[in-house]
Scaffold this motif. Structure first.
Motif, PDB file in Angstrom:
ATOM      1  N   PRO A 267      59.192  76.264 -38.182  1.00 29.75           N
ATOM      2  CA  PRO A 267      58.786  77.914 -38.144  1.00 29.75           C
ATOM      3  C   PRO A 267      57.291  77.771 -38.580  1.00 29.75           C
ATOM      4  N   MET A 268      56.375  78.705 -37.730  1.00 25.49           N
ATOM      5  CA  MET A 268      55.131  79.059 -38.180  1.00 25.49           C
ATOM      6  C   MET A 268      55.171  80.178 -39.156  1.00 25.49           C
ATOM      7  N   GLN A 269      54.277  80.265 -40.223  1.00 26.06           N
ATOM      8  CA  GLN A 269      54.351  81.039 -41.201  1.00 26.06           C
ATOM      9  C   GLN A 269      52.720  81.480 -41.224  1.00 26.06           C
ATOM     10  N   ARG A 270      52.111  82.388 -40.475  1.00 23.36           N
ATOM     11  CA  ARG A 270      50.806  82.456 -40.395  1.00 23.36           C
ATOM     12  C   ARG A 270      50.545  83.910 -40.736  1.00 23.36           C
ATOM     13  N   LEU A 271      49.176  84.168 -41.525  1.00 19.92           N
ATOM     14  CA  LEU A 271      48.768  85.425 -41.817  1.00 19.92           C
ATOM     15  C   LEU A 271      47.530  85.578 -41.332  1.00 19.92           C
ATOM     16  N   LEU A 272      47.495  86.803 -40.354  1.00 20.53           N
ATOM     17  CA  LEU A 272      46.404  87.121 -39.270  1.00 20.53           C
ATOM     18  C   LEU A 272      45.651  87.980 -40.280  1.00 20.53           C
ATOM     19  N   GLN A 273      44.529  87.894 -40.637  1.00 18.31           N
ATOM     20  CA  GLN A 273      43.699  88.915 -41.202  1.00 18.31           C
ATOM     21  C   GLN A 273      42.664  89.080 -40.544  1.00 18.31           C
ATOM     22  N   GLY A 274      42.169  90.451 -40.212  1.00 20.14           N
ATOM     23  CA  GLY A 274      40.866  90.879 -39.803  1.00 20.14           C
ATOM     24  C   GLY A 274      40.592  92.219 -39.998  1.00 20.14           C
ATOM     25  N   ASP A 275      39.288  92.499 -39.936  1.00 17.13           N
ATOM     26  CA  ASP A 275      38.973  93.664 -40.313  1.00 17.13           C
ATOM     27  C   ASP A 275      39.257  94.824 -39.484  1.00 17.13           C
ATOM     28  N   VAL A 276      39.445  95.947 -39.866  1.00 15.59           N
ATOM     29  CA  VAL A 276      39.745  97.132 -39.396  1.00 15.59           C
ATOM     30  C   VAL A 276      38.983  97.351 -37.744  1.00 15.59           C
ATOM     31  N   GLY A 277      39.903  97.272 -36.603  1.00 15.06           N
ATOM     32  CA  GLY A 277      39.457  97.273 -35.361  1.00 15.06           C
ATOM     33  C   GLY A 277      38.940  95.953 -34.761  1.00 15.06           C
ATOM     34  N   SER A 278      39.376  95.001 -35.265  1.00 14.58           N
ATOM     35  CA  SER A 278      38.778  93.632 -35.125  1.00 14.58           C
ATOM     36  C   SER A 278      39.645  93.099 -33.523  1.00 14.58           C
ATOM     37  N   GLY A 279      40.880  93.463 -33.348  1.00 17.33           N
ATOM     38  CA  GLY A 279      41.466  93.210 -32.275  1.00 17.33           C
ATOM     39  C   GLY A 279      42.797  92.293 -32.673  1.00 17.33           C
ATOM     40  N   GLN A 377      51.572  93.571 -43.712  1.00 18.91           N
ATOM     41  CA  GLN A 377      52.659  92.848 -44.265  1.00 18.91           C
ATOM     42  C   GLN A 377      52.671  92.995 -45.931  1.00 18.91           C
ATOM     43  N   HIS A 378      51.728  93.350 -46.568  1.00 20.52           N
ATOM     44  CA  HIS A 378      51.476  93.503 -47.811  1.00 20.52           C
ATOM     45  C   HIS A 378      52.331  94.857 -48.124  1.00 20.52           C
ATOM     46  N   ARG A 379      52.690  95.741 -47.201  1.00 23.43           N
ATOM     47  CA  ARG A 379      53.507  96.879 -47.489  1.00 23.43           C
ATOM     48  C   ARG A 379      55.022  96.809 -47.310  1.00 23.43           C
ATOM     49  N   PHE A 380      55.381  95.477 -47.225  1.00 23.02           N
ATOM     50  CA  PHE A 380      56.889  95.131 -47.285  1.00 23.02           C
ATOM     51  C   PHE A 380      57.359  94.310 -48.180  1.00 23.02           C
ATOM     52  N   GLY A 381      58.279  94.353 -48.712  1.00 21.82           N
ATOM     53  CA  GLY A 381      58.859  93.467 -49.667  1.00 21.82           C
ATOM     54  C   GLY A 381      59.285  92.236 -48.910  1.00 21.82           C
ATOM     55  N   VAL A 382      59.488  90.869 -49.933  1.00 29.99           N
ATOM     56  CA  VAL A 382      59.716  89.943 -49.687  1.00 29.99           C
ATOM     57  C   VAL A 382      60.972  89.805 -48.933  1.00 29.99           C
ATOM     58  N   GLY A 383      61.975  90.554 -49.589  1.00 29.24           N
ATOM     59  CA  GLY A 383      63.404  90.725 -48.889  1.00 29.24           C
ATOM     60  C   GLY A 383      63.407  91.391 -47.755  1.00 29.24           C
ATOM     61  N   GLN A 384      62.704  92.187 -47.414  1.00 32.16           N
ATOM     62  CA  GLN A 384      62.661  93.013 -46.225  1.00 32.16           C
ATOM     63  C   GLN A 384      62.277  91.894 -44.966  1.00 32.16           C
ATOM     64  N   ARG A 385      61.121  91.368 -45.281  1.00 33.47           N
ATOM     65  CA  ARG A 385      60.533  90.384 -44.300  1.00 33.47           C
ATOM     66  C   ARG A 385      61.694  89.157 -43.910  1.00 33.47           C
ATOM     67  N   MET A 404      50.259  90.248 -40.143  1.00 33.93           N
ATOM     68  CA  MET A 404      48.993  90.789 -39.903  1.00 33.93           C
ATOM     69  C   MET A 404      48.594  91.790 -41.015  1.00 33.93           C
ATOM     70  N   SER A 405      47.382  91.817 -41.369  1.00 32.89           N
ATOM     71  CA  SER A 405      46.747  92.728 -42.463  1.00 32.89           C
ATOM     72  C   SER A 405      45.396  92.895 -42.163  1.00 32.89           C
ATOM     73  N   ALA A 419      48.719  80.593 -50.975  1.00 35.41           N
ATOM     74  CA  ALA A 419      48.555  79.339 -50.461  1.00 35.41           C
ATOM     75  C   ALA A 419      49.660  78.574 -49.754  1.00 35.41           C
ATOM     76  N   ASP A 420      50.812  79.399 -49.730  1.00 36.36           N
ATOM     77  CA  ASP A 420      52.053  78.815 -48.825  1.00 36.36           C
ATOM     78  C   ASP A 420      51.936  79.032 -47.421  1.00 36.36           C
ATOM     79  N   LEU A 421      50.852  79.826 -47.006  1.00 36.78           N
ATOM     80  CA  LEU A 421      50.694  80.464 -45.800  1.00 36.78           C
ATOM     81  C   LEU A 421      49.438  79.697 -44.974  1.00 36.78           C
ATOM     82  N   ASP A 422      49.516  79.718 -43.873  1.00 32.61           N
ATOM     83  CA  ASP A 422      48.263  79.186 -42.902  1.00 32.61           C
ATOM     84  C   ASP A 422      47.589  80.303 -42.613  1.00 32.61           C
ATOM     85  N   VAL A 423      46.506  80.560 -42.745  1.00 36.06           N
ATOM     86  CA  VAL A 423      45.561  81.747 -42.741  1.00 36.06           C
ATOM     87  C   VAL A 423      44.468  81.773 -41.530  1.00 36.06           C
ATOM     88  N   SER A 424      44.606  82.657 -40.632  1.00 37.71           N
ATOM     89  CA  SER A 424      43.735  82.946 -39.557  1.00 37.71           C
ATOM     90  C   SER A 424      42.967  84.185 -39.913  1.00 37.71           C
TER      91      SER A 424
END
Length: 674
Positions: A267-279, A377-385, A404-405, A419-424
């Motif tokens: 399973p992919m476990q990737r965090l996609l972060q980008g500024d407001v409006g980055s697409g 994603q930071h607005r959800f708890g571990v259990g919810q995800r 996404m964040s 550190a456990d995630l791949d980050v884009s």
């Protein structure tokens, strides 16, 4: 040990690692006369009790007079036990420590720390540790229990001597014993600001344990099974071709990273972060098409109905042209409509499911969930995800996960708690996006701001007016959304002024947002419900009321709601004097930069990591000693060593990892599935 569980201490080693928060210097005595003369900071004196009595004016209190060869001092106890009256009787010798103040009978100490002594009782030869505690657990109890554990435990080093020499770190036993009993001549400032070599060792060990645990979680994930999704058909190609804009290089890079992840059998476990409006949304859509093209479903969960519905409308617009089915699920749906959607999800007819927390309810059953997308994603708890992801757990395969964040995460934070995630990272904005001009304006110039709002509306532009509260708060005395709406309705005669806040019914909020998007409402008064996801290109002016009350990341998110069209956009931060130091730092940062990563770094420095972590830390070991802002070099060294150990690049690596995790975390790895 049962008593200590209130402090989160369950084992003897955890007690040893319960390190002092500060120290008291009880190694020196001061003459009473000198103490009275200087009267600055805590001081320790010793004398004989000359008188002790319970007085009743103005209230019941125990008053004790002590004297040495140089003077007399009063000790005052407002709360005391009968046994203390006997203990503190005339003729006994006492050693007391506290701060002096001027009292009715001269210099006095109120509720000082004290101990009964003999004339020959020696002074300590080490600083006295003061530990984090709670009601019912005394300092003397902690000192005694920790001393016992220090004697009986094996404190042999988990790291080889050659490595310690290379990293210039002291031995573990030497460091931990030193911190519990530092010699009297120790540099106290180095202890308090945690720059002493003994503290550096503790911080490094803590960071190493955290890195090992997070990276083991990542390795454990790679042993799980997921369906590999290779590009199938022309869905993605057709989608990109029909977009009205071209993907930026940053978006293309991230699309490639996600495409590669989805093609793997874990399973992919990737965090996609980008500024407001980055697409980020279009990148998520491309990932979804790769999964849907292989006959599986995709679920996207957002924290608010406004944001979820915005995603639903945008994705529907994109996907229906490709002949795909997108459905919407929220807690406020009517029963009949809900049953129809639930049936479509369970049968597989619905291919892309967008919703709020409603997606994790037991009644939602997927035919074949291949990808879970979590926005903000930071607005959800571990259990919810975890609940949503587990809905796709079929035949020992679990769905891929993309989080996404729009709150960029500072580098040191990403290296530790993520550190456990791949980050884009989408590090650039689409062409044509102009930076929003930010101005700081005193509340006293409110009339000028209203005039500017009126002028912008007359030019055909739309305006947000953001307030921090819905109802009047006597304690904060803030302008409320309801009052502001009433005031602007009266002041901006001839203009349409709407109001949206979190306590409105979902249908009301949606209707107001729809009218604002269609241009029927010119000025929208809102609380922070419009913080994320709302995209109205014609909105080019934002007023944020009492901006000093908001966090930096929240201000940046709000500001991101304007600047989405062709017109030059402005954000006016209304503040009320006097401004505290932290509030001033935040507002100046907003005025100086539009760079989300710089803002995130400043926010980390000002507020600490809580703003970014949200509920992610449920069940995780929170750093107690290391400082993400100050200890970046230690984080890098710990990350490098953790990687080397887990790859087996060092002799005896497995033993080192096991021993280190046993000492620091007792091998508790309950959050491997986060």
């Amino acid at each position: 040990m049962k008593k200590l569980e209130r402090l989160g201490i369950r084992t003897d080693m955890e007690l040893v690692l319960h390190l002092p928060s500060r120290y008291e210097d009880e190694t020196k005595l001061t003459d009473i006369s000198d103490a009275i003369f200087r009267r600055t900071g805590p001081v320790q004196v010793e004398g004989v009790i000359t008188m002790s009595e319970v007085q009743y004016r103005p209230r019941r209190q125990l008053v004790v007079f002590i004297s040495d060869e140089t003077g007399t001092l009063v000790l005052r106890f407002l709360h005391f036990y009968p046994s203390q009256i006997k203990q503190l009787s005339s003729g006994k010798r006492i050693r007391v420590r506290g701060e002096l103040r001027q009292g009715y009978n001269g210099a006095e100490m109120v509720h000082p720390a004290y101990r009964m002594v003999e004339e020959s009782t020696p002074l300590p030869d080490a600083l006295t540790p003061v530990y984090p505690s709670c009601e019912g657990i005394s300092q003397n109890y902690l000192r005694k229990e920790i001393a016992i554990c220090l004697k009986k435990l094996d404190l042999a080093d988990t790291l080889p001597e050659t490595l310690l020499a290379e990293l210039r770190l002291p031995g573990f036993s030497e460091a931990v014993r030193f911190l519990h009993n530092p010699p009297a001549d120790t540099d106290e400032s180095a202890l308090l600001d945690r720059t002493h070599p003994a503290w550096i060792r503790m911080k490094f060990d803590e960071l190493l344990a955290q890195q090992l645990l997070m990276r083991r979680a990542q390795l454990a994930r790679c042993r799980q099974k997921a369906h590999p999704f290779h590009l199938s058909g022309k869905l993605v190609e057709e989608f990109v071709h029909h977009l009205s804009f071209r993907l930026t290089k940053a978006q293309q890079k991230v699309v490639s990273e996600i495409r590669r992840d989805l093609g793997r059998n874990y399973p992919m476990q990737r965090l996609l972060q980008g500024d407001v409006g980055s697409g980020k949304t279009v990148v998520a859509a491309i990932a979804a098409l790769q999964v849907i093209g292989n006959g599986y479903q995709v679920a996207m969960m957002a924290p608010t109905e406004i944001l979820a519905e915005q995603h639903y409308h945008r994705l529907s617009e994109w996907m229906t042209t490709l002949g795909l089915s997108v459905v919407w699920m929220s807690g406020s749906m009517k029963k009949k409509e809900r049953e129809t959607v639930l049936s479509a999800i369970e049968s597989g007819q619905a291919q892309f499911i967008v919703g709020t927390h409603a997606l994790i309810q037991d009644t939602v059953r997927f035919a074949g969930l291949g990808l879970v997308i979590i926005d903000e994603q930071h607005r959800f708890g571990v259990g919810q995800r975890l609940v949503l992801r587990n809905k796709g757990d079929t035949q020992s395969e679990i769905p891929h996960q993309l989080m996404m964040s729009a709150t960029p995460i500072p580098r040191t934070l990403a290296m530790t708690f993520y550190a456990d995630l791949d980050v884009s990272v989408i590090g650039e904005l689409p062409p044509g996006r102009k930076p929003v001009i930010t101005r700081l304006i005193n509340q006293e110039r409110r009339d000028e701001v209203i005039g500017r709002v009126h002028a912008a509306a007359m030019q055909g532009r739309q305006i947000y007016w953001v307030c921090p509260l819905i109802e009047e708060s006597e304690s904060l005395q803030l302008q409320t959304a309801v009052d502001t709406h009433a005031m602007l309705m009266e002041t901006l005669e001839g203009l349409s002024v709407g109001l949206v806040h979190g306590r409105m019914k979902s249908e009301e909020k949606q209707q107001i947002m729809k009218e604002f998007l269609e241009g029927k409402i010119q000025v929208l008064v809102a609380t922070t419900v419009i913080e994320v996801g709302v995209d109205v290109p014609n909105a080019s002016l934002m007023v944020i009321e009492h901006a000093e009350r908001f966090g930096l990341s929240q201000l940046h998110q709000l500001r991101g709601r304007v600047g989405r069209g062709d017109a030059e956009s402005v954000c006016l931060l209304l503040y009320q004097r006097p401004l505290g130091k932290t509030a001033k730092q935040r507002l100046v940062t907003m005025r100086e930069t539009n760079d989300g990563f710089m803002i995130a770094q400043r926010d980390l420095e000002i507020r600490g990591p809580g703003e970014f972590l949200g509920a992610r830390q449920s069940g995780q070991a929170v750093l107690r000693f290391a400082d993400l802002e100050k200890d970046g070099d230690l984080i890098e060294k710990a990350a490098a060593l953790a990687g080397s150990l887990l790859k087996g690049e060092m002799a005896d690596a497995d033993r080192i990892v096991s021993a280190h995790l046993q000492r620091w975390l007792d091998n508790r790895e309950e959050f491997l599935n986060v």
